[in-house]
Enzyme design. Structure first.
Site, PDB file in Angstrom:
ATOM      1  N   TYR A  63       0.839  -1.219   0.000  1.00 29.01           N
ATOM      2  CA  TYR A  63       0.000   0.000   0.000  1.00 29.01           C
ATOM      3  C   TYR A  63       0.870   1.263   0.000  1.00 29.01           C
ATOM      4  O   TYR A  63       0.379   2.354  -0.270  1.00 29.01           O
ATOM      5  CB  TYR A  63      -0.907   0.079   1.234  1.00 29.01           C
ATOM      6  CG  TYR A  63      -1.947  -0.998   1.370  1.00 29.01           C
ATOM      7  CD1 TYR A  63      -2.185  -1.924   0.365  1.00 29.01           C
ATOM      8  CD2 TYR A  63      -2.710  -1.092   2.527  1.00 29.01           C
ATOM      9  CE1 TYR A  63      -3.141  -2.919   0.530  1.00 29.01           C
ATOM     10  CE2 TYR A  63      -3.672  -2.073   2.685  1.00 29.01           C
ATOM     11  CZ  TYR A  63      -3.873  -2.989   1.680  1.00 29.01           C
ATOM     12  OH  TYR A  63      -4.816  -3.956   1.853  1.00 29.01           O
ATOM     13  N   HIS A 118      -0.562 -11.741   2.124  1.00 33.19           N
ATOM     14  CA  HIS A 118      -1.557 -10.888   1.457  1.00 33.19           C
ATOM     15  C   HIS A 118      -2.536 -11.664   0.566  1.00 33.19           C
ATOM     16  O   HIS A 118      -3.689 -11.269   0.392  1.00 33.19           O
ATOM     17  CB  HIS A 118      -0.845  -9.800   0.648  1.00 33.19           C
ATOM     18  CG  HIS A 118      -1.671  -8.578   0.429  1.00 33.19           C
ATOM     19  ND1 HIS A 118      -1.151  -7.311   0.437  1.00 33.19           N
ATOM     20  CD2 HIS A 118      -3.001  -8.406   0.222  1.00 33.19           C
ATOM     21  CE1 HIS A 118      -2.126  -6.429   0.224  1.00 33.19           C
ATOM     22  NE2 HIS A 118      -3.251  -7.077   0.086  1.00 33.19           N
TER      23      HIS A 118
HETATM   24  N1  LIG Z   1      -6.414  -7.899   1.755  1.00 33.84           N
HETATM   25  C1  LIG Z   1      -6.778  -7.359   0.612  1.00 33.84           C
HETATM   26  O1  LIG Z   1      -6.609  -7.924  -0.478  1.00 33.84           O
HETATM   27  C2  LIG Z   1      -7.427  -6.015   0.640  1.00 33.84           C
HETATM   28  C3  LIG Z   1      -8.017  -5.471  -0.507  1.00 33.84           C
HETATM   29  C4  LIG Z   1      -8.638  -4.223  -0.410  1.00 33.84           C
HETATM   30  C5  LIG Z   1      -8.664  -3.549   0.802  1.00 33.84           C
HETATM   31  N2  LIG Z   1      -8.057  -4.084   1.909  1.00 33.84           N
HETATM   32  C6  LIG Z   1      -8.058  -3.386   3.233  1.00 33.84           C
HETATM   33  O2  LIG Z   1      -9.382  -3.034   3.559  1.00 33.84           O
HETATM   34  C7  LIG Z   1      -9.476  -1.625   3.778  1.00 33.84           C
HETATM   35  C8  LIG Z   1     -10.857  -1.119   3.414  1.00 33.84           C
HETATM   36  O3  LIG Z   1     -11.185  -1.430   2.079  1.00 33.84           O
HETATM   37  P1  LIG Z   1     -11.123  -0.351   0.905  1.00 33.84           P
HETATM   38  O4  LIG Z   1     -10.171   0.731   1.237  1.00 33.84           O
HETATM   39  O5  LIG Z   1     -10.927  -1.149  -0.336  1.00 33.84           O
HETATM   40  O6  LIG Z   1     -12.568   0.233   0.786  1.00 33.84           O
HETATM   41  P2  LIG Z   1     -13.777   0.664   1.750  1.00 33.84           P
HETATM   42  O7  LIG Z   1     -13.365   0.740   3.158  1.00 33.84           O
HETATM   43  O8  LIG Z   1     -14.919  -0.182   1.358  1.00 33.84           O
HETATM   44  O9  LIG Z   1     -14.109   2.114   1.197  1.00 33.84           O
HETATM   45  C9  LIG Z   1     -13.205   3.173   1.301  1.00 33.84           C
HETATM   46  C10 LIG Z   1     -13.769   4.327   0.454  1.00 33.84           C
HETATM   47  O10 LIG Z   1     -15.030   4.722   0.994  1.00 33.84           O
HETATM   48  C11 LIG Z   1     -15.002   6.106   1.344  1.00 33.84           C
HETATM   49  N3  LIG Z   1     -15.697   6.224   2.625  1.00 33.84           N
HETATM   50  C12 LIG Z   1     -15.242   5.883   3.849  1.00 33.84           C
HETATM   51  N4  LIG Z   1     -16.166   6.104   4.794  1.00 33.84           N
HETATM   52  C13 LIG Z   1     -17.239   6.634   4.150  1.00 33.84           C
HETATM   53  C14 LIG Z   1     -18.500   7.101   4.581  1.00 33.84           C
HETATM   54  N5  LIG Z   1     -18.856   7.041   5.875  1.00 33.84           N
HETATM   55  N6  LIG Z   1     -19.353   7.594   3.643  1.00 33.84           N
HETATM   56  C15 LIG Z   1     -19.009   7.644   2.328  1.00 33.84           C
HETATM   57  N7  LIG Z   1     -17.826   7.209   1.865  1.00 33.84           N
HETATM   58  C16 LIG Z   1     -16.935   6.715   2.768  1.00 33.84           C
HETATM   59  C17 LIG Z   1     -13.541   6.493   1.421  1.00 33.84           C
HETATM   60  O11 LIG Z   1     -13.353   7.806   1.006  1.00 33.84           O
HETATM   61  P3  LIG Z   1     -12.576   8.880   1.951  1.00 33.84           P
HETATM   62  O12 LIG Z   1     -11.223   8.295   2.257  1.00 33.84           O
HETATM   63  O13 LIG Z   1     -12.510  10.081   1.050  1.00 33.84           O
HETATM   64  O14 LIG Z   1     -13.426   9.059   3.154  1.00 33.84           O
HETATM   65  C18 LIG Z   1     -12.888   5.540   0.437  1.00 33.84           C
HETATM   66  O15 LIG Z   1     -12.952   6.058  -0.863  1.00 33.84           O
HETATM   67  C19 LIG Z   1      -8.317  -1.077   2.943  1.00 33.84           C
HETATM   68  O16 LIG Z   1      -7.992   0.246   3.279  1.00 33.84           O
HETATM   69  C20 LIG Z   1      -7.255  -2.096   3.255  1.00 33.84           C
HETATM   70  O17 LIG Z   1      -6.694  -1.870   4.536  1.00 33.84           O
HETATM   71  C21 LIG Z   1      -7.465  -5.312   1.837  1.00 33.84           C
END
Ligand SMILES: NC(=O)c1ccc[n+]([C@@H]2O[C@H](COP(=O)([O-])OP(=O)(O)OC[C@H]3O[C@@H](n4cnc5c(N)ncnc54)[C@H](OP(=O)(O)O)[C@@H]3O)[C@@H](O)[C@H]2O)c1
Length: 291
Positions: A63, A118
């Protein structure tokens, strides 16, 4: 607004952060943690999360946010539970050890609380990678070992290959809109004391568009929001928390959204609200990015 006061780890005035056991580790983690993919590095985001009882941060070597996380937790390291990941291209024994050293340095810490593979690898035997994990645990550089994006079969192989304790966690995609893979894994995790760390539960922010595109779901969501006095984001996050094995790690760069997302804990959708949302949301099979 009156500032929240931490009464004890996991609790806050005016709200409550529920915790769940991390596998069979004996350690509890908050059911809402902070994702750090695309985290831009504002320390106030992670500080606010800590105030609200959300002391788990999830990052990964690929990341490129470990340094941001390190800076955000500086001076409060012991108050956080830090999870990071080694990438499949570093699954050879020596490469895992080197990757862990880089992550420790970037995070500015002497230990990783949860070190995760991962994604499954078709190239490096799991036994070799897990031997490196054992060595890191023995050296005190890693406290607990987890995996990510593992099927039940892959998880069983990982459990067999790890000598030091048990695999405490499997991090997988799980949202109201995308549940097939998770549903194939969660029952095994529940029965075998493995925590599921749900990622992309907000569909990377696209949950708003998903709602707009589905009139029936929108109507159900409006009703549930009115009944619970919660926002759609909070309902969507709470929806994945039904199983005692599941916690989630929404990512945000905005302090106000930390408040909103953390308030997805401390209450539960009723069974009928949960089912109505599931029935109205269309099912989708996710494309696995790691294959
Ligand atoms: N292991 C894996 O393969 C893998 C893959 C993907 C993700 N991950 C992990 O999971 C975490 C979360 O998943 P993700 O980052 O893919 O997506 P997510 O948490 O589903 O969504 C994040 C997005 O939603 C927005 N957001 C956050 N809170 C909100 C709210 N209350 N209202 C409206 N929009 C909101 C954020 O924008 P703002 O930042 O502008 O608020 C960001 O664009 C990652 O950060 C990572 O640590 C792991």
């Amino acid at each position: 607004m009156r500032p929240y006061v931490i009464l004890a780890r996991g609790y806050r005035e005016g709200g409550h952060m529920d915790t769940k056991p991390l596998g069979r580790s004996g350690v509890d983690i908050p059911e809402i943690g902070m994702g750090a993919w695309d985290y831009e590095g504002d320390p106030a985001v992670m500080r606010r999360a800590l105030e609200l009882g959300s002391f788990l941060i999830d990052t990964a070597e690929n990341y490129k946010t470990e340094e941001h996380v390190g800076k955000a937790i500086a001076g409060r390291r012991d108050d956080y539970f830090i999870a990071t990941k080694v990438s499949p291209e570093h699954f050879r024994h020596a490469d895992v050890l080197a990757a862990a050293e880089r992550s420790l340095k970037a995070l500015g810490t002497d230990r990783i609380d949860l070190y995760q593979l991962h994604a499954p690898s078709d190239e490096v035997p799991i036994g070799e990678t897990m031997r490196a994990m054992d060595d890191l645990v023995a050296a005190g550089k890693v406290r607990f070992v987890g995996v990510s994006n593992f099927s039940v079969e892959e998880l069983k192989e990982a459990e067999d290959a790890l000598g030091s304790g048990s695999v405490v966690e499997n991090q997988i995609k799980y949202s109201l809109f995308d549940r097939e893979f998770a549903e194939s894994v969660i029952p095994y995790c529940e029965e075998n004391g493995v925590t599921v760390l749900a990622y992309s539960s907000l569909e990377r922010g696209r949950f708003v568009a998903e709602l707009r595109a589905n009139e029936v779901l929108s109507e159900v969501m409006d009703r549930v929001c009115a009944e619970t006095h919660k926002t759609p984001a909070q309902v969507v996050l709470n929806w994945v928390l039904r199983s005692p094995a599941v916690v989630t790690i929404p990512k945000t760069n905005h302090v106000a959204r930390v408040d909103e997302n953390c308030a997805a804990s401390g209450w539960r959708l009723t069974e009928s609200q949960h089912a109505a949302l599931a029935d109205a949301a269309s099912r989708r099979r996710s494309k696995h990015w790691w294959r």
